[in-house]
Design a protein around this motif. Structure first.
Motif, PDB file in Angstrom:
ATOM      1  N   ARG A 259      -2.585  19.079  57.258  1.00 20.71           N
ATOM      2  CA  ARG A 259      -3.019  20.566  57.178  1.00 20.71           C
ATOM      3  C   ARG A 259      -2.343  21.047  58.447  1.00 20.71           C
ATOM      4  NH1 ARG A 259      -8.931  19.641  56.181  1.00 20.71           N
ATOM      5  NH2 ARG A 259      -9.125  21.840  56.624  1.00 20.71           N
TER       6      ARG A 259
ATOM      7  N   GLU B  62      -2.692  25.434  58.706  1.00 24.43           N
ATOM      8  CA  GLU B  62      -4.078  25.641  58.320  1.00 24.43           C
ATOM      9  C   GLU B  62      -4.695  25.977  60.013  1.00 24.43           C
ATOM     10  OE1 GLU B  62      -6.258  23.398  55.923  1.00 24.43           O
ATOM     11  OE2 GLU B  62      -4.738  23.029  54.281  1.00 24.43           O
ATOM     12  N   PHE B  63      -4.207  25.635  61.176  1.00 28.40           N
ATOM     13  CA  PHE B  63      -4.993  25.639  62.228  1.00 28.40           C
ATOM     14  C   PHE B  63      -4.090  26.449  63.109  1.00 28.40           C
ATOM     15  CE2 PHE B  63      -5.540  21.384  60.561  1.00 28.40           C
ATOM     16  CZ  PHE B  63      -6.922  21.453  60.163  1.00 28.40           C
TER      17      PHE B  63
END
Ligand code: ATP
Ligand code: MG
Length: 590
Positions: A175, A180-181
């Protein structure tokens, strides 16, 4: 804890300790061939320190019948750029090294590196951490000095995320890659040892999240691998046997070996050598970049810069640089080399190969009163007394010449053997002349011309009556001399060690304010107008000079009038006098 490799114990510092290790590796079967790489980061132009690394990488491979790759170590999107790649390639070629078709980019390995990171996570040897970069360094701790000034490194603290299950790490890492971060929200860290006295082994970061556009991979990645993870595995990918690097990487070596081991890849071996440092300059791209960006120099190729491009514009030859590099040796302790030694190597080469010509930097008119008006004579001059095959040339002589302002004194100081009223000198390749007087501007007191008579019988070195004169001076005929701009350089920094910074100052305080002097009213022999870029000459009695084509471009196209900007520009490369011999005694103390 890792064991000390045998070469760490090598006390000799001998110039050939690297080939000794390589021989050993071939003998005991650790490797069956030799393959090195030169790994510049494209975040600046190459400097002479890089030449040392480059020469080692290429010559070690050659010595053992192996190969050397050129690998751009380009995993830091913020500072890297294609223009640097091009400059680096041009400079390596100029120096005479050839990577053939082996041009690689660490950024091409992002997929491969990602897969190896996954492999290490699966082995339980890496984890995704939620600590910020500041928290990570705080948890790692630092070396502290106790009251007896003994440095200790108290153990660091484990991150609360250190024991995440493998599955969770795999998911989070995927991820991270998928974007996503946020930048900096997570890192991937190697799980090594938070108590190691070597702080680098305290769970080093392998990947960070950075939304930067990379000059080659664009926006296809938002996570970037760190040097310590990426470099050994890039070496392994290319089957590099000996990864030679400068001494500051010595403490990184356990990490280099850890990643090779845990990723289970080709066992490349890192060997360190001493960095090259030179007096009166700085050899770090970071500082050189500042000089360029803040316009203390005209660019990366400013002739005062220690970059290869700067040295080339200054008139350095590849032969001189390579001879310097091979003579300073390799050694395993950092040292400071006197820049006078580099200049010595340069002079050795230029003396052999540069044609001699005459040029006058600060011209003063010399009028020969008994010369037949309008007469021009051809004289013969030797092109290079060191090399007969370079032949002779015709130079024209007339009744009005340019000589150096300081080759005449109205009132000569003691032991002055050049021109002054009543004194005779030899004009190089021409006649003996005797000073009969001079003209002075009554308003300014400036001497505007020197007058003399010539002795016809003394043509071209003849001295029929055995007459001896103590001085010989150079000259150019005013009738056909070409106007020149000459740029004279001095050290870029006024201090031998520019990084010794005064309290509350910075290294820029040590810049030499007199490192460039522009002389716009010089004259030279006509052949200087036709010289091509990088043509080098010895201007008799003055030093070695090179034609600077870049400067011509800077000054623009020809304009009207005698002071137009199309004048050829010559850079002074180095003076004639060898300062190295004098300094040698001092060198050992540096
Ligand atoms: P800088 O400090 O100038 O930024 P760097 O090490 O970051 O140098 P790189 O492009 O990564 O620059 O260096 C390529 C190679 O050249 C590396 O192997 C490095 O060890 C070596 N190198 C850099 N500077 C020197 C130096 N002064 N002497 C010897 N080798 C050097
Ligand atoms: Mg580097």
């Amino acid at each position: 804890m890792e064991t000390k490799p045998e070469y760490e114990k090598d006390p000799s510092g001998s110039s050939d300790f690297i080939s000794e290790f390589i021989k050993e590796d071939l003998k005991n079967g650790r490797f069956t061939y030799v393959h090195t790489r030169f790994p510049p980061e494209p975040n600046g132009w190459l400097h002479i320190g890089h030449c040392k690394a480059m020469a080692l990488d290429f010559t070690m491979a050659e010595q053992f019948g192996g190969k050397c790759n050129l690998r751009f170590d380009d995993t830091n999107p913020e500072k890297e750029d294609l223009s640097y790649v091009e400059a680096i390639k041009r400079d390596i070629k100029w120096l005479g090294f050839d990577w053939e078709d082996r041009e690689y980019y660490a950024s091409d390995y992002y997929g491969y590196l990602y897969d190896l990171a996954v492999k290490i996570i699966k082995k339980g040897k890496a984890y995704v951490d939620d600590l910020s970069e500041e928290e990570i360094s705080e948890y790692r701790g630092t070396a502290v000095a106790d009251k007896n000034n003994i440095t200790e490194t108290p153990p660091g603290r484990n991150s609360p995320w250190r024991d995440r299950p493998v599955e969770e790490n795999l998911d989070l890492f995927a991820r991270m890659r998928a974007g996503e971060f946020a930048d900096g929200a997570k890192t991937l860290r190697a799980k090594i040892d938070m108590t190691s006295p070597n702080l680098l082994l305290r769970d080093p970061v392998m990947y960070r999240i950075r939304r930067d556009t990379h000059y080659r991979t664009g926006n296809s990645w938002c996570i970037y691998p760190m040097y310590d993870f990426q470099h050994p595995l890039s070496d392994a990918k290319e089957g590099i046997t000996h990864s030679l690097c400068s001494l500051e990487y010595e403490i990184h070596r356990p990490l280099y070996e850890w990643f090779i081991r845990e990723a289970e890849v080709f066992p490349s071996r890192q060997i360190e050598f001493a960095r090259l440092n030179l007096t009166y300059t700085v050899l770090s791209k970071r500082w050189l970049l500042r000089l360029v960006q803040e316009k203390y120099v005209s660019g990366w190729d400013d002739p005062r810069m220690p970059t290869l491009a700067g040295l080339r514009r200054r008139g350095y030859t590849p032969t001189a640089i390579r001879s310097f590099i091979s003579q300073i040796g390799i050694a395993k302790t950092d040292s400071m080399v006197d820049i006078a030694f580099l200049e010595y190597c340069l002079r050795e080469d230029l003396n052999k190969h540069s044609p001699r010509v005459m040029a006058v930097l600060r011209p003063l008119k010399l009028i020969i009163e008994n010369w037949e008006p309008g007469k021009v004579e051809e004289l013969e001059a030797v092109n290079n007394p060191e090399d007969e095959s370079m032949g002779k040339r015709a130079i024209s002589f007339s009744g009005e010449l340019w000589i150096e302002e300081d080759d005449f004194e109205e009132t000569p100081p003691p032991k002055y053997h050049r021109l002054f009223p009543g004194n005779s000198v030899r004009l190089r390749y021409a006649y003996i002349v005797t000073c009969t007087g001079f003209d002075k501007d009554p308003a300014t007191g400036k001497i505007t011309a020197v007058r003399c008579t010539y002795d016809q019988a003394t043509r071209g070195g003849n001295a029929p009556d055995n007459r001896k004169v103590k001085g010989t001076i150079h000259w150019v005929s005013a009738a056909n001399a070409v106007p020149l701009e000459v740029r004279i350089y001095d050290h870029l920094f006024a201090k031998e060690r520019p990084m010794e910074i005064p309290p509350e100052g910075n290294f820029l305080d040590n810049l030499n304010p007199h490192s460039l002097e522009i002389i716009s009213g010089a004259y030279g022999e006509p052949c200087l107008a036709d010289a091509a870029g990088e043509d080098r000459f010895q201007f008799e009695r003055l030093g070695y000079f090179v034609k600077d084509m870049t400067a011509l471009q800077e000054t623009g196209p020809a304009g009207p009038g005698p002071d137009d900007r199309a004048k050829p520009v010559f850079n002074k490369t180095v003076g004639l006098r060898d300062t190295w011999a004098k300094i040698q005694g001092k060198q050992t103390a540096l």
